[in-house]
Design a protein around this motif. Structure first.
Motif, PDB file in Angstrom:
ATOM      1  N   ILE A 164      44.445  38.197  50.571  1.00 45.08           N
ATOM      2  CA  ILE A 164      45.558  37.477  49.778  1.00 45.08           C
ATOM      3  C   ILE A 164      45.293  37.512  48.337  1.00 45.08           C
ATOM      4  N   ALA A 165      44.117  37.307  47.733  1.00 42.38           N
ATOM      5  CA  ALA A 165      43.874  37.576  46.291  1.00 42.38           C
ATOM      6  C   ALA A 165      44.293  38.929  45.894  1.00 42.38           C
ATOM      7  N   GLU A 166      44.088  40.093  46.867  1.00 37.34           N
ATOM      8  CA  GLU A 166      44.201  41.549  46.398  1.00 37.34           C
ATOM      9  C   GLU A 166      46.071  41.450  46.345  1.00 37.34           C
ATOM     10  N   GLN A 167      46.526  40.891  47.380  1.00 37.58           N
ATOM     11  CA  GLN A 167      48.077  40.903  47.393  1.00 37.58           C
ATOM     12  C   GLN A 167      48.532  40.526  46.171  1.00 37.58           C
ATOM     13  N   ILE A 168      48.210  39.222  45.619  1.00 35.00           N
ATOM     14  CA  ILE A 168      48.582  38.357  44.234  1.00 35.00           C
ATOM     15  C   ILE A 168      48.338  39.446  43.152  1.00 35.00           C
ATOM     16  N   GLU A 169      46.872  40.175  43.067  1.00 30.90           N
ATOM     17  CA  GLU A 169      46.740  41.087  42.206  1.00 30.90           C
ATOM     18  C   GLU A 169      47.492  42.172  41.891  1.00 30.90           C
ATOM     19  N   ALA A 170      48.026  42.797  42.950  1.00 34.19           N
ATOM     20  CA  ALA A 170      48.821  43.769  43.130  1.00 34.19           C
ATOM     21  C   ALA A 170      50.038  43.582  42.691  1.00 34.19           C
ATOM     22  N   SER A 171      50.574  42.386  43.028  1.00 35.64           N
ATOM     23  CA  SER A 171      52.015  42.031  42.580  1.00 35.64           C
ATOM     24  C   SER A 171      52.108  42.216  40.946  1.00 35.64           C
ATOM     25  N   ILE A 172      50.948  41.411  40.342  1.00 37.97           N
ATOM     26  CA  ILE A 172      51.000  41.374  38.968  1.00 37.97           C
ATOM     27  C   ILE A 172      50.784  42.616  38.440  1.00 37.97           C
ATOM     28  N   ARG A 173      49.811  43.569  39.248  1.00 35.75           N
ATOM     29  CA  ARG A 173      49.596  44.761  38.604  1.00 35.75           C
ATOM     30  C   ARG A 173      50.965  45.702  38.360  1.00 35.75           C
ATOM     31  N   SER A 174      51.668  45.497  39.572  1.00 35.84           N
ATOM     32  CA  SER A 174      53.149  46.153  39.586  1.00 35.84           C
ATOM     33  C   SER A 174      54.024  45.796  38.262  1.00 35.84           C
ATOM     34  N   SER A 175      53.997  44.415  38.218  1.00 41.01           N
ATOM     35  CA  SER A 175      54.782  43.733  37.072  1.00 41.01           C
ATOM     36  C   SER A 175      54.238  44.493  35.693  1.00 41.01           C
ATOM     37  N   LEU A 176      53.065  44.712  35.589  1.00 39.77           N
ATOM     38  CA  LEU A 176      52.497  45.020  34.296  1.00 39.77           C
ATOM     39  C   LEU A 176      52.572  46.406  34.059  1.00 39.77           C
ATOM     40  N   LEU A 177      52.658  47.290  35.142  1.00 35.76           N
ATOM     41  CA  LEU A 177      52.566  48.808  35.126  1.00 35.76           C
ATOM     42  C   LEU A 177      53.922  49.221  35.136  1.00 35.76           C
TER      43      LEU A 177
END
Length: 306
Positions: A185-198
């Motif tokens: 779940i934490a990885e999914q959250i971090e992936a969504s933020i990474r996508s936004s930043l990138l």
């Protein structure tokens, strides 16, 4: 064939988004009658004996530290110390806190403990502690240059990385199914933020909130919330907010980007929306955070006595 179809990722390192607070790193020599009264602080403490003997009392338990021994004290734990020899002693102390959830969880699994000089953990950490002592001595004579400051930060990060590695080897802990799910779940959250930043601005509905994560993991939203809360001690939305806050503060304090631009990078539709959310998080606006940073930052933070 399009460029995207032709891409083949052959490796990846984890994103580094960490808030590290170091305080009271000091090298000190004290006399035979030296004592420090009972106290506590909200940070982890590494207390390394360089010469002599001392006694540390942690929540009523007595630890006799000798040359080379390392004591790790958890946050919020009451402790006091005093000299235990006729010649006094020399010690090096590090207070730190890290916002990285995985590292914090590793530390939390281990109670306060004293590791003898001959232990594998101290054998690995001693060279890194020695390097930090050298930098501390140099800083006592004159302020460190920006390059030496960065070397100090790098040395601390290597120290903490080695500490986490050694602690993980000290027992054979197997993650439970619940812990593994919370990690995903934490990885999914971090992936969504990474996508936004990138990849630039994303609408709020495009972020992987609880429903999206539940769908991905074939779980119900209530299961996602419950499992994450039990393992991380907070709701998934709070975890996401903390990561976004950390990134917002970094961008405000370490870049010259406009607030409008930062809001866009973080995925907010408007800077007003970002400003309202930031104020809910911190009780100040982004502009107040940026303008007050230099005024509020201590020029030479004082360390604790121990």
């Amino acid at each position: 064939m399009s460029a995207r179809i032709a891409e083949l990722e052959i490796g990846r390192l984890p994103d580094v988004r960490m808030s590290l607070h170091l305080m009271g790193l000091h090298l000190r020599k004290v006399g035979s009658g030296w004592t420090y009264p009972s106290h506590e602080h909200p940070m982890y403490e590494l207390h390394w004996m360089i010469e002599g003997d001392m006694t540390m009392i942690v929540e009523g338990r007595t630890y006799a530290q000798k040359k080379g021994d390392l004591l790790i004290i958890r946050p919020g734990v009451i402790h006091s110390c005093k000299s235990a020899g006729a010649q006094g002693f020399t010690y090096f102390c590090v207070h730190f806190s890290v916002s990285d959830p995985a590292f914090s969880k590793e530390l939390e699994r281990h109670p306060t403990a004293c590791y003898e000089v001959s232990s594998p953990l101290v054998n690995e950490l001693a060279p890194l502690l020695t390097d930090l002592c050298s930098l501390a001595t140099e800083n006592r004579k004159r302020s460190l240059s920006p390059a030496k400051n960065m070397k100090a930060y790098a040395a601390v990060l290597e120290l903490l990385g080695t500490l986490a590695e050694q602690l993980s080897h000290s027992d054979n802990v197997v993650l439970t199914k619940k812990e593994l799910l919370a990690g995903r779940i934490a990885e999914q959250i971090e992936a969504s933020i990474r996508s936004s930043l990138l990849h630039g601005q994303m609408e709020d509905s495009g972020r992987k909130y609880v429903q999206d994560i539940a769908d991905t993991l074939k779980m119900s939203p209530s299961q996602v919330n419950r499992i994450f809360q039990q393992v991380y001690g907070k709701a998934p939305r709070q975890y996401m907010s903390e990561i976004l806050l950390s990134e917002a503060q970094r961008l405000l304090l370490q870049t010259d980007l406009s607030i409008d631009h930062i809001a866009m990078i973080l995925g907010y539709k408007t800077s007003a929306h970002f400003s309202r959310q930031f104020k809910r998080w911190t009780a100040m606006t982004p502009s107040e955070c940026r303008s007050g940073a230099n005024a509020s930052a201590p020029s030479n933070p004082a360390g604790g006595g121990d």
